[in-house]
Write a protein that holds these residues in place. Structure first.
Motif, mmCIF file in Angstrom:
data_model
loop_
_atom_site.group_PDB
_atom_site.id
_atom_site.type_symbol
_atom_site.label_atom_id
_atom_site.label_comp_id
_atom_site.label_asym_id
_atom_site.label_seq_id
_atom_site.Cartn_x
_atom_site.Cartn_y
_atom_site.Cartn_z
ATOM 1 N N ASN A 1 33.526 12.723 70.200
ATOM 2 C CA ASN A 1 33.123 11.383 70.641
ATOM 3 C C ASN A 1 33.476 10.329 69.607
ATOM 4 O OD1 ASN A 1 32.013 10.545 72.969
ATOM 5 N ND2 ASN A 1 30.055 11.557 72.637
ATOM 6 N N VAL A 2 33.130 10.647 68.350
ATOM 7 C CA VAL A 2 33.393 9.681 67.273
ATOM 8 C C VAL A 2 34.888 9.428 67.133
ATOM 9 C CG1 VAL A 2 33.229 9.341 64.797
ATOM 10 C CG2 VAL A 2 31.275 10.189 66.056
ATOM 11 N N VAL B 1 36.685 5.795 67.701
ATOM 12 C CA VAL B 1 37.428 5.173 66.607
ATOM 13 C C VAL B 1 38.868 4.885 67.025
ATOM 14 C CG1 VAL B 1 38.423 5.652 64.352
ATOM 15 C CG2 VAL B 1 36.021 5.997 64.724
ATOM 16 N N GLU C 1 29.868 15.837 69.536
ATOM 17 C CA GLU C 1 29.686 14.487 69.008
ATOM 18 C C GLU C 1 30.868 14.040 68.167
ATOM 19 O OE1 GLU C 1 27.686 11.897 69.310
ATOM 20 O OE2 GLU C 1 26.978 13.049 71.018
ATOM 21 N N ILE C 2 31.442 14.997 67.414
ATOM 22 C CA ILE C 2 32.523 14.579 66.514
ATOM 23 C C ILE C 2 33.769 14.165 67.303
ATOM 24 C CG2 ILE C 2 33.291 16.948 66.128
ATOM 25 C CD1 ILE C 2 33.319 15.392 63.104
#
Lengths: 122, 94
Positions: free
Chosen positions: A6-7, A11, A3-4
């Motif tokens: 993905n973030v 961004v 997920e990180i």
């Protein structure tokens, strides 16, 4: 894909799109060719670098595919886009494009005048 | 998820390209148009990267480097033409 990662990818992509949009607004709204060149050659470069970094991270974290051509593209655009901006700004000044009416300082004016008289003296 | 974000970013960059096309058509001097065309070439690089994300393939990533090189060569050639009147000079020392 975690997920990180993905973030980070989201961004980077949204930041790059925002920078490119800001550069386009600068190219529309600024008054003369030098300030437009300033906007286009800095903001658009940073935006494209962010988008390409997001693309590199996406393909690396999706299936472990590290594309070296994207790295080469990042380095190449980072090196050559300011050079292109410098060349077109110098060509604009030497071909006689006027500055903005309200600009108060032209450091190159005396230099070009001295060069003109020296050229006539020869 | 990331495909949706990529489509939103493509929309933003398309609006930016439309703005630059306005500057290409209206720009009062020739260097304005060259600046705007160079920025359009740089935007195309970003559009190719985002489309390869949206289509989920890595077949288009070579195009990125190619478009960067072509935009740079075009801008250098045109600015040299504006400044000196020729692109490839003849050698007078021979």
């Amino acid at each position: 894909m975690t997920e990180i990662a993905n973030v980070f990818i989201i961004v980077f992509i949204l930041l790059g799109a925002f920078f490119i949009l800001v550069a386009a607004f600068g190219v529309i709204r600024l008054p003369d060719v030098y300030t437009r060149n300033h906007a286009a050659s800095k903001s658009a470069t940073l935006g494209v670098l962010c988008v390409l970094l997001g693309t590199l991270l996406f393909f690396y974290f999706k299936d472990g595919y590290f594309n070296s051509r994207v790295v080469l593209g990042i380095i190449f655009i980072f090196l050559t886009s300011p050079i292109a901006g410098h060349l077109i700004g110098r060509a604009a000044y030497n071909s006689g494009v006027k500055l903005w009416d309200k600009s108060i300082r032209d450091d190159l004016k005396n230099v070009s005048k001295a060069k003109d008289t020296a050229g006539k003296g020869q | 998820m990331i495909q949706t974000i990529a489509m939103i970013a493509i929309l933003c960059i398309s609006l930016a390209t439309l703005a630059l096309i306005y500057r290409v058509i209206k720009g009062p001097s020739i260097p304005d148009r060259v600046v705007a065309l160079d920025a359009i070439g740089i935007n195309l690089v970003a559009i190719v990267a985002l489309i390869s994300i949206a289509l989920n393939t890595n077949a288009f990533l070579e195009v990125i480097l190619l478009l960067g090189i072509l935009a740079f060569i075009g801008t250098v050639a045109f600015s040299k033409y504006l400044e000196k009147g020729v692109i490839i000079e003849h050698d007078r020392d021979r």
